[in-house]
Scaffold this active site. Sequence first.
Site, PDB file in Angstrom:
ATOM      1  N   GLU A 282       4.752  -8.381 -22.182  1.00 39.60           N
ATOM      2  CA  GLU A 282       5.785  -8.104 -23.188  1.00 39.60           C
ATOM      3  C   GLU A 282       6.453  -9.399 -23.630  1.00 39.60           C
ATOM      4  O   GLU A 282       6.673  -9.637 -24.820  1.00 39.60           O
ATOM      5  CB  GLU A 282       6.848  -7.158 -22.606  1.00 39.60           C
ATOM      6  CG  GLU A 282       6.321  -5.796 -22.170  1.00 39.60           C
ATOM      7  CD  GLU A 282       5.810  -5.780 -20.727  1.00 39.60           C
ATOM      8  OE1 GLU A 282       5.314  -6.816 -20.250  1.00 39.60           O
ATOM      9  OE2 GLU A 282       5.891  -4.720 -20.096  1.00 39.60           O
TER      10      GLU A 282
ATOM     11  N   ARG B 215     -22.856 -16.935 -12.042  1.00 35.56           N
ATOM     12  CA  ARG B 215     -23.639 -17.983 -12.696  1.00 35.56           C
ATOM     13  C   ARG B 215     -24.313 -17.516 -13.987  1.00 35.56           C
ATOM     14  O   ARG B 215     -24.497 -18.290 -14.903  1.00 35.56           O
ATOM     15  CB  ARG B 215     -24.714 -18.510 -11.730  1.00 35.56           C
ATOM     16  CG  ARG B 215     -24.146 -19.069 -10.452  1.00 35.56           C
ATOM     17  CD  ARG B 215     -25.210 -19.624  -9.522  1.00 35.56           C
ATOM     18  NE  ARG B 215     -26.249 -18.652  -9.180  1.00 35.56           N
ATOM     19  CZ  ARG B 215     -26.093 -17.677  -8.274  1.00 35.56           C
ATOM     20  NH1 ARG B 215     -24.946 -17.534  -7.630  1.00 35.56           N
ATOM     21  NH2 ARG B 215     -27.070 -16.840  -8.012  1.00 35.56           N
TER      22      ARG B 215
ATOM     23  N   GLU C 136     -21.816  -5.752  -1.617  1.00 34.17           N
ATOM     24  CA  GLU C 136     -23.171  -6.068  -2.073  1.00 34.17           C
ATOM     25  C   GLU C 136     -24.243  -5.951  -0.996  1.00 34.17           C
ATOM     26  O   GLU C 136     -25.380  -6.312  -1.238  1.00 34.17           O
ATOM     27  CB  GLU C 136     -23.193  -7.467  -2.694  1.00 34.17           C
ATOM     28  CG  GLU C 136     -22.375  -7.577  -3.973  1.00 34.17           C
ATOM     29  CD  GLU C 136     -22.924  -8.624  -4.929  1.00 34.17           C
ATOM     30  OE1 GLU C 136     -24.153  -8.725  -5.064  1.00 34.17           O
ATOM     31  OE2 GLU C 136     -22.105  -9.346  -5.516  1.00 34.17           O
TER      32      GLU C 136
ATOM     33  N   GLY D  11     -25.625  -5.609   3.445  1.00 30.95           N
ATOM     34  CA  GLY D  11     -26.873  -4.885   3.285  1.00 30.95           C
ATOM     35  C   GLY D  11     -26.753  -3.443   3.736  1.00 30.95           C
ATOM     36  O   GLY D  11     -25.688  -2.840   3.624  1.00 30.95           O
TER      37      GLY D  11
ATOM     38  N   ARG E 230     -26.664  -1.885   6.589  1.00 29.93           N
ATOM     39  CA  ARG E 230     -25.696  -1.492   7.633  1.00 29.93           C
ATOM     40  C   ARG E 230     -24.289  -1.436   7.055  1.00 29.93           C
ATOM     41  O   ARG E 230     -23.494  -0.563   7.385  1.00 29.93           O
ATOM     42  CB  ARG E 230     -25.756  -2.461   8.812  1.00 29.93           C
ATOM     43  CG  ARG E 230     -26.959  -2.193   9.698  1.00 29.93           C
ATOM     44  CD  ARG E 230     -26.940  -3.048  10.941  1.00 29.93           C
ATOM     45  NE  ARG E 230     -25.663  -2.963  11.666  1.00 29.93           N
ATOM     46  CZ  ARG E 230     -25.254  -3.898  12.526  1.00 29.93           C
ATOM     47  NH1 ARG E 230     -25.977  -4.974  12.747  1.00 29.93           N
ATOM     48  NH2 ARG E 230     -24.112  -3.737  13.160  1.00 29.93           N
TER      49      ARG E 230
HETATM   50  C1  AOF Z   1       5.207  -5.622 -16.762  1.00 26.73           C
HETATM   51  N1  AOF Z   1       4.466  -6.445 -17.532  1.00 26.73           N
HETATM   52  O1  AOF Z   1       2.820  -7.930 -17.794  1.00 26.73           O
HETATM   53  C2  AOF Z   1       3.103  -6.999 -15.671  1.00 26.73           C
HETATM   54  C3  AOF Z   1       3.856  -6.083 -14.879  1.00 26.73           C
HETATM   55  O2  AOF Z   1       6.659 -10.625  -9.732  1.00 26.73           O
HETATM   56  P1  AOF Z   1       6.623 -10.148 -11.176  1.00 26.73           P
HETATM   57  O3  AOF Z   1       7.971 -10.294 -11.837  1.00 26.73           O
HETATM   58  O4  AOF Z   1       5.551 -10.807 -11.990  1.00 26.73           O
HETATM   59  O5  AOF Z   1       6.360  -8.580 -11.157  1.00 26.73           O
HETATM   60  C4  AOF Z   1       5.128  -8.068 -10.738  1.00 26.73           C
HETATM   61  C5  AOF Z   1       5.145  -6.574 -10.845  1.00 26.73           C
HETATM   62  O6  AOF Z   1       5.416  -6.199 -12.197  1.00 26.73           O
HETATM   63  C6  AOF Z   1       3.810  -5.936 -10.510  1.00 26.73           C
HETATM   64  O7  AOF Z   1       3.766  -5.527  -9.152  1.00 26.73           O
HETATM   65  C7  AOF Z   1       3.748  -4.742 -11.424  1.00 26.73           C
HETATM   66  O8  AOF Z   1       4.467  -3.648 -10.884  1.00 26.73           O
HETATM   67  C8  AOF Z   1       4.475  -5.242 -12.653  1.00 26.73           C
HETATM   68  N2  AOF Z   1       3.536  -5.891 -13.578  1.00 26.73           N
HETATM   69  N3  AOF Z   1       4.858  -5.390 -15.473  1.00 26.73           N
HETATM   70  O9  AOF Z   1       6.205  -5.068 -17.238  1.00 26.73           O
HETATM   71  C9  AOF Z   1       3.440  -7.156 -17.040  1.00 26.73           C
HETATM   72  N4  AOF Z   1       2.092  -7.728 -15.121  1.00 26.73           N
HETATM   73 ZN    ZN Z   2       7.722  -6.858 -16.833  1.00 27.52          ZN
END
Ligand code: AOF
Ligand code: ZN
Length: 367
Positions: free
Chosen positions: A53, A214, A295, A297, A299
Site C-alpha cells: 500500500e 538454473r 524432491e 527420494g 523414503r
Molecule cells: C500489509 N501490506 O504489503 C504486507 C502485509 O513487520 P511488518 O510491519 O512488515 O508486518 C508484517 C506483517 O504484515 C505480516 O505478518 C502480515 O501479516 C502483514 N503483511 N500487510 O498491509 C503488505 N506484506
Molecule cells: Zn501494512
Amino acid sequence: MEGSVEYMKLAFRAARRGAGKTSPNPMVGAAIVRDGRVLGSGWHRGCGGLHAEAEAVRAARAAGEATAGADLYCTLEPCCWSGPDKKQPPCTGLIVECGIRRVFVANLDPHPKVSGRGVEALRAAGIAVEAGLRADEGEELNRGFFAYQRTGLPFVHVKIAQTLDGRIAAESGDARWITDERARREVHRLRAFYDAVLVGRGTILADDPELTVRLVRGRNPFRAVLDSRLSLPDSARVLNDGGRDKTILLCAADACGERIQALRLRGVRVMPVEGGLREALAALGGLGIRSVLVEGGSRVFSSFVREGLWDRLSVFVAPVVLGGGVGAVSGFSPQRVADGMRLKDVRIRRLGDQAVIEGERDVYGHS
Ligand code: AOF
Ligand code: ZN
C-alpha cells in the site's frame, strides 16, 4: 459496490514480483485507481521493506497524482497494528490519511492481530470496503503464508518425477534423466517460488544434486537435507558450492557435536531437531521458511505421505518403462485400495510427451 476484476489482477501481477523474496511475509500488491486511471501501484519487495500500500502511495505521489477520492485495490487486507516486532507502520492509517474512498481486498490477513480488524478500522473511518475479490488467486499465491498462519507449519509440495510404471530410478540408482528438460525447467520454476527444497540424504548420495535454479531466472531457495547422523560425504555439492550458506542440514538432537561444529565452520547451517518430520518442518518455519518443495527420494516421499505432512503432490510421468528399480514411494503399503492416498482437486497437464498429475491432500479422506 462493484470492484473491477481487472484492477485486482493488476495488483496481483504486482504482488507476484515479490515471489520468493518476501517470506516470512506474504506477497502483496496494491493499485490506486481513480476515474479509470491507475495513479500508482506497488508491491511488497521483501521482509522489512515498505508494504504494498505504501509503495503504491509513493508511486502515485512520485507521479504527481493526488490520491484523495481514489479507490485502492489491495491483494491482502491492510495491516492495522504496530508493536516491537512490527517493522512497518499500520497501512490503515496511511489509507485514511490519503483520503482513499473505497478499498477492495482479495484476502483477509489471517495474522491474529489483523483477521478482519484492518477492514473494520477502515470502515470505522468511513471508507467503503469489499473483501473477497479474486480471493482464490490470493489463496494460491500466498499458500505458504496462509498454511503457516493456520497450522504453524510451512506449505509442503511433494514433487515426483517417475516412469510410467512408477519408478524414480533404475536398480543401479541411475535417474538421469527420467523426465526431459521441459519438465525440469518446470521444476526449476517451482524452486524459484518455494522458500526451500528438501531432500533426504539418499538423494544426495545417489545424484549429488545442486538443487538450485538454473533453467529459468529466479533466486535459489534454501536447500534442506534430512541427514539425521550428519553422515553426508564432505564432497557433496551442497556442502561445497557458493550457495552453501543456504544449505540446512536437519539432524537428530543427539548428532555429534564436533561434526556440527565442523559443518558450521564451513558455512553450512545445521539444525538439530528434537522429534520427527513435523518438528523438522517447524524448525524450517522458525527460519522464516513458509513453503517447502520436497524432491526425494522414495523414503522421504513415504515419510511425508505416511505422516500426512503434505499439502500438494505433483507427479511428472515420463513415457518410459523400467520394469524394476526404485519405486516412487516405499514403506507405505496399505492392504486395501480404499486406504490408499487419494488426491482431490486433481489437475492433469501435458508437457510434451509427459503428463503432470497434481492434486491436494484430502484432509477429510484417508490420506
Ligand atoms: C500489509 N501490506 O504489503 C504486507 C502485509 O513487520 P511488518 O510491519 O512488515 O508486518 C508484517 C506483517 O504484515 C505480516 O505478518 C502480515 O501479516 C502483514 N503483511 N500487510 O498491509 C503488505 N506484506
Ligand atoms: Zn501494512
